[in-house]
Design an enzyme around this catalytic site. Structure first.
Site, PDB file in Angstrom:
ATOM      1  N   THR A 196       0.812  -1.210   0.000  1.00 35.23           N
ATOM      2  CA  THR A 196       0.000   0.000   0.000  1.00 35.23           C
ATOM      3  C   THR A 196       0.845   1.260   0.000  1.00 35.23           C
ATOM      4  O   THR A 196       1.960   1.275   0.550  1.00 35.23           O
ATOM      5  CB  THR A 196      -0.924  -0.007   1.241  1.00 35.23           C
ATOM      6  OG1 THR A 196      -1.480   1.299   1.430  1.00 35.23           O
ATOM      7  CG2 THR A 196      -0.185  -0.376   2.506  1.00 35.23           C
ATOM      8  N   TYR A 243      -1.157   0.054  10.427  1.00 35.36           N
ATOM      9  CA  TYR A 243      -1.557  -0.615   9.179  1.00 35.36           C
ATOM     10  C   TYR A 243      -0.399  -0.575   8.174  1.00 35.36           C
ATOM     11  O   TYR A 243       0.026  -1.604   7.647  1.00 35.36           O
ATOM     12  CB  TYR A 243      -2.807   0.058   8.596  1.00 35.36           C
ATOM     13  CG  TYR A 243      -3.123  -0.373   7.181  1.00 35.36           C
ATOM     14  CD1 TYR A 243      -3.615  -1.646   6.913  1.00 35.36           C
ATOM     15  CD2 TYR A 243      -2.914   0.490   6.100  1.00 35.36           C
ATOM     16  CE1 TYR A 243      -3.888  -2.048   5.613  1.00 35.36           C
ATOM     17  CE2 TYR A 243      -3.196   0.104   4.800  1.00 35.36           C
ATOM     18  CZ  TYR A 243      -3.682  -1.164   4.559  1.00 35.36           C
ATOM     19  OH  TYR A 243      -3.939  -1.557   3.264  1.00 35.36           O
TER      20      TYR A 243
HETATM   21  N1  LIG Z   1      -8.893  -1.033  -0.549  1.00 38.12           N
HETATM   22  C1  LIG Z   1      -7.800  -0.282  -0.702  1.00 38.12           C
HETATM   23  O1  LIG Z   1      -7.883   0.917  -1.073  1.00 38.12           O
HETATM   24  C2  LIG Z   1      -6.441  -0.872  -0.472  1.00 38.12           C
HETATM   25  C3  LIG Z   1      -5.325  -0.044  -0.679  1.00 38.12           C
HETATM   26  C4  LIG Z   1      -4.049  -0.591  -0.483  1.00 38.12           C
HETATM   27  C5  LIG Z   1      -3.892  -1.945  -0.138  1.00 38.12           C
HETATM   28  N2  LIG Z   1      -4.983  -2.721   0.064  1.00 38.12           N
HETATM   29  C6  LIG Z   1      -4.769  -4.117   0.436  1.00 38.12           C
HETATM   30  O2  LIG Z   1      -5.497  -4.979  -0.432  1.00 38.12           O
HETATM   31  C7  LIG Z   1      -5.910  -6.156   0.251  1.00 38.12           C
HETATM   32  C8  LIG Z   1      -7.387  -6.381   0.027  1.00 38.12           C
HETATM   33  O3  LIG Z   1      -8.111  -5.274   0.547  1.00 38.12           O
HETATM   34  P1  LIG Z   1      -9.674  -5.120   0.326  1.00 38.12           P
HETATM   35  O4  LIG Z   1      -9.962  -3.661   0.227  1.00 38.12           O
HETATM   36  O5  LIG Z   1     -10.125  -6.048  -0.754  1.00 38.12           O
HETATM   37  O6  LIG Z   1     -10.228  -5.611   1.742  1.00 38.12           O
HETATM   38  P2  LIG Z   1     -11.380  -6.672   2.098  1.00 38.12           P
HETATM   39  O7  LIG Z   1     -11.598  -6.551   3.572  1.00 38.12           O
HETATM   40  O8  LIG Z   1     -12.546  -6.502   1.201  1.00 38.12           O
HETATM   41  O9  LIG Z   1     -10.692  -8.058   1.763  1.00 38.12           O
HETATM   42  C9  LIG Z   1      -9.879  -8.780   2.648  1.00 38.12           C
HETATM   43  C10 LIG Z   1     -10.325 -10.243   2.582  1.00 38.12           C
HETATM   44  O10 LIG Z   1      -9.432 -11.027   3.384  1.00 38.12           O
HETATM   45  C11 LIG Z   1     -10.179 -11.889   4.213  1.00 38.12           C
HETATM   46  N3  LIG Z   1      -9.338 -12.152   5.391  1.00 38.12           N
HETATM   47  C12 LIG Z   1      -8.911 -11.233   6.315  1.00 38.12           C
HETATM   48  N4  LIG Z   1      -8.102 -11.839   7.213  1.00 38.12           N
HETATM   49  C13 LIG Z   1      -8.001 -13.149   6.844  1.00 38.12           C
HETATM   50  C14 LIG Z   1      -7.293 -14.260   7.369  1.00 38.12           C
HETATM   51  N5  LIG Z   1      -6.527 -14.151   8.464  1.00 38.12           N
HETATM   52  N6  LIG Z   1      -7.394 -15.453   6.735  1.00 38.12           N
HETATM   53  C15 LIG Z   1      -8.191 -15.582   5.632  1.00 38.12           C
HETATM   54  N7  LIG Z   1      -8.877 -14.564   5.096  1.00 38.12           N
HETATM   55  C16 LIG Z   1      -8.786 -13.359   5.687  1.00 38.12           C
HETATM   56  C17 LIG Z   1     -11.484 -11.165   4.470  1.00 38.12           C
HETATM   57  O11 LIG Z   1     -12.553 -12.003   4.840  1.00 38.12           O
HETATM   58  C18 LIG Z   1     -11.716 -10.461   3.133  1.00 38.12           C
HETATM   59  O12 LIG Z   1     -12.452 -11.284   2.252  1.00 38.12           O
HETATM   60  C19 LIG Z   1      -5.545  -5.938   1.722  1.00 38.12           C
HETATM   61  O13 LIG Z   1      -4.378  -6.670   2.005  1.00 38.12           O
HETATM   62  C20 LIG Z   1      -5.304  -4.441   1.815  1.00 38.12           C
HETATM   63  O14 LIG Z   1      -4.372  -4.133   2.830  1.00 38.12           O
HETATM   64  C21 LIG Z   1      -6.252  -2.211  -0.087  1.00 38.12           C
HETATM   65  O1  LIG Z   2     -16.013  10.538   3.826  1.00 40.80           O
HETATM   66  C1  LIG Z   2     -14.899  10.899   3.388  1.00 40.80           C
HETATM   67  C2  LIG Z   2     -13.879   9.965   3.092  1.00 40.80           C
HETATM   68  C3  LIG Z   2     -12.666  10.446   2.637  1.00 40.80           C
HETATM   69  N1  LIG Z   2     -12.455  11.771   2.466  1.00 40.80           N
HETATM   70  C4  LIG Z   2     -11.171  12.250   1.923  1.00 40.80           C
HETATM   71  O2  LIG Z   2     -10.983  11.603   0.689  1.00 40.80           O
HETATM   72  C5  LIG Z   2      -9.608  11.300   0.461  1.00 40.80           C
HETATM   73  C6  LIG Z   2      -9.455   9.798   0.281  1.00 40.80           C
HETATM   74  O3  LIG Z   2      -9.769   9.139   1.503  1.00 40.80           O
HETATM   75  P1  LIG Z   2     -10.026   7.554   1.585  1.00 40.80           P
HETATM   76  O4  LIG Z   2     -10.488   7.261   2.982  1.00 40.80           O
HETATM   77  O5  LIG Z   2     -10.900   7.132   0.471  1.00 40.80           O
HETATM   78  O6  LIG Z   2      -8.588   6.926   1.317  1.00 40.80           O
HETATM   79  P2  LIG Z   2      -7.183   7.239   2.010  1.00 40.80           P
HETATM   80  O7  LIG Z   2      -6.418   8.085   1.041  1.00 40.80           O
HETATM   81  O8  LIG Z   2      -7.330   7.737   3.364  1.00 40.80           O
HETATM   82  O9  LIG Z   2      -6.514   5.798   2.188  1.00 40.80           O
HETATM   83  C7  LIG Z   2      -6.629   4.712   1.278  1.00 40.80           C
HETATM   84  O10 LIG Z   2      -5.505   4.673   0.474  1.00 40.80           O
HETATM   85  C8  LIG Z   2      -4.266   4.521   1.137  1.00 40.80           C
HETATM   86  C9  LIG Z   2      -3.195   4.497   0.103  1.00 40.80           C
HETATM   87  O11 LIG Z   2      -3.184   5.687  -0.585  1.00 40.80           O
HETATM   88  C10 LIG Z   2      -4.264   3.251   1.958  1.00 40.80           C
HETATM   89  O12 LIG Z   2      -4.074   2.135   1.140  1.00 40.80           O
HETATM   90  C11 LIG Z   2      -5.507   3.087   2.777  1.00 40.80           C
HETATM   91  O13 LIG Z   2      -5.619   1.739   3.194  1.00 40.80           O
HETATM   92  C12 LIG Z   2      -6.754   3.400   2.030  1.00 40.80           C
HETATM   93  O14 LIG Z   2      -7.817   3.482   2.973  1.00 40.80           O
HETATM   94  C13 LIG Z   2      -8.871  11.849   1.684  1.00 40.80           C
HETATM   95  O15 LIG Z   2      -8.411  13.139   1.358  1.00 40.80           O
HETATM   96  C14 LIG Z   2      -9.962  11.928   2.753  1.00 40.80           C
HETATM   97  O16 LIG Z   2      -9.724  12.902   3.733  1.00 40.80           O
HETATM   98  C15 LIG Z   2     -13.442  12.699   2.747  1.00 40.80           C
HETATM   99  O17 LIG Z   2     -13.243  13.892   2.601  1.00 40.80           O
HETATM  100  N2  LIG Z   2     -14.642  12.229   3.203  1.00 40.80           N
END
Ligand SMILES: NC(=O)c1ccc[n+]([C@@H]2O[C@H](COP(=O)([O-])OP(=O)(O)OC[C@H]3O[C@@H](n4cnc5c(N)ncnc54)[C@H](O)[C@@H]3O)[C@@H](O)[C@H]2O)c1
Ligand SMILES: O=c1ccn([C@@H]2O[C@H](COP(=O)(O)OP(=O)(O)O[C@H]3O[C@H](CO)[C@H](O)[C@H](O)[C@H]3O)[C@@H](O)[C@H]2O)c(=O)[nH]1
Length: 334
Positions: A121, A145
């Site tokens: 991330t 995180y």
């Molecule tokens: N969503 C984002 O913007 C974002 C940004 C950067 C990185 N990531 C990374 O991408 C990955 C997926 O994120 P997501 O947004 O799809 O989240 P999500 O919560 O939708 O998916 C995570 C999945 O992992 C499963 N899980 C969690 N712990 C587990 C365990 N111990 N064993 C087996 N299964 C388990 C959950 O049930 C879920 O299905 C994560 O590792 C997250 O850190 C997400």
């Molecule tokens: O209700 C909301 C939600 C978000 N924001 C703003 O929107 C932007 C994006 O916020 P998000 O919560 O959508 O995402 P973040 O940038 O905080 O973080 C996300 O992206 C990161 C990497 O850039 C990490 O991976 C993290 O896990 C993931 O949540 C930020 O400026 C935040 O302050 C608002 O103004 N209102």
């Protein structure tokens, strides 16, 4: 043509993992899923994909899956993803993201799995001093995180140096949108991501959207982020896997983003444009720890993989997110 080896997707019932399962399946890769369903949904895994409900720290289960499915690569999405929760309960994050990933890597090494792709991330950069952010920008996470993910990057680097395994760590920027065919999308209740929240507001599931901070050092004062469509991100994983297979001595660490930033107000404008309506905006104080601007330098991924994003368009991302939000309402009977 790359030989399509069986892939285990951890967290394949979650948001990004379920898109990766579809991308692999669409490209003809044999795929299996392990997920404990803490935040994922069984219905998000397509029919016909072998599904194992269990935890990534369960070494016996993993050994069985690796053998039964002939697994040759792991795509590791499973984890805990809520930044504020990681501040209030850091040990949950060091357990679920770091310690359990150590167990997963150990099981993969024991089974001789040669390729490993990891969801890292942009949160590992913390508050970077440069923009756009290259992969060589110092990593100084400002929350558990980000630190839990950085520790996994180190584990993979050291493991790949000691064992016959190569890895790819993909550092995602802000992931958004949904499968263009409407097969899966972001389904977590109580999600905090901006485009998800704005989509819920547009469909009347929330009263409006809070704009967290209007005094950032950005053109309109609101936070700027690099939003990447989840299906383009999923395709990057498939291409990264092909690269790992073709170059067994190489490991990779790459930013995943479009290299283009949008402010919170620009995102809300896009939602209003797409719905031809106006969502209620409340100007609120900053959220703790939010950087002004986070934009990826994506030259490395573009130079390394034949990755050509198909959905690098904010309105399209919003449109797909909204379509999924509507469908999710039907699935849940809302
Ligand atoms: N969503 C984002 O913007 C974002 C940004 C950067 C990185 N990531 C990374 O991408 C990955 C997926 O994120 P997501 O947004 O799809 O989240 P999500 O919560 O939708 O998916 C995570 C999945 O992992 C499963 N899980 C969690 N712990 C587990 C365990 N111990 N064993 C087996 N299964 C388990 C959950 O049930 C879920 O299905 C994560 O590792 C997250 O850190 C997400
Ligand atoms: O209700 C909301 C939600 C978000 N924001 C703003 O929107 C932007 C994006 O916020 P998000 O919560 O959508 O995402 P973040 O940038 O905080 O973080 C996300 O992206 C990161 C990497 O850039 C990490 O991976 C993290 O896990 C993931 O949540 C930020 O400026 C935040 O302050 C608002 O103004 N209102």
């Amino acid at each position: 043509m790359t030989t399509k080896l069986p892939v285990l997707v951890t967290g394949g019932a979650g948001y990004i993992g379920s898109h990766a399962v579809l991308a692999l399946q669409d490209a003809g890769w044999p795929v299996a899923v392990i997920d404990n369903l803490v935040t994922g949904f069984r219905w998000a895994v397509p029919e016909g994909v072998p599904f194992y409900q269990g935890d990534i720290e369960d070494g016996d289960l993993l050994a069985r899956i690796f053998a039964e499915q002939g697994i040759r690569a792991v795509m590791h999405f499973a984890g805990s993803v809520v930044v504020p929760e990681s501040v209030s309960d850091p040990l949950k994050y060091y357990h679920n993201n770091t310690a359990k990933t150590r167990a997963l890597i150990a099981a993969a090494v024991a089974a001789g799995v040669p390729h490993f792709i990891f969801s890292s991330t942009a949160a590992t950069y913390g508050i970077p001093e440069v923009s756009p952010v290259t992969e060589d920008t110092p990593q100084r996470p400002i929350n558990p995180y980000g630190m839990s993910k950085l520790m996994t990057e180190f584990m993979l680097r050291d493991t790949a140096a000691a064992h016959p395994m190569n890895f790819c760590a993909l550092r995602y920027f802000n992931v958004a949108g949904a499968d263009p065919q409407g097969r899966t999308g972001q389904s977590t209740a109580g999600a905090t991501h901006l485009i998800k929240v704005a989509g819920e507001a547009a469909l009347g599931k929330r009263a409006g959207v809070e704009v967290f901070g209007t005094d950032f050092d950005t053109p309109d004062g609101t936070g700027v982020r690099d939003y990447i469509h989840v299906s383009d991100l999923a395709n990057a994983h498939v291409l990264a896997l092909e690269h790992l297979i073709a170059h067994p001595a190489d490991s990779l660490t790459m930013n995943c983003g479009y290299g283009q930033g949008y402010s919170v107000l620009e995102v809300l404008d896009a939602v209003d444009r797409v719905t031809n309506n106006k969502i209620v905006r409340t100007l609120s104080p900053r959220r703790a720890g939010d950087p002004d601007s986070l934009i990826s330098d994506n030259r490395r991924i573009k130079a390394t993989l034949p990755w050509v994003p198909k959905f690098a368009d904010l309105d399209l991302i919003v449109r797909h997110a909204l379509s999924w939000e509507r469908k999710l309402g039907e699935i849940r009977g809302e």
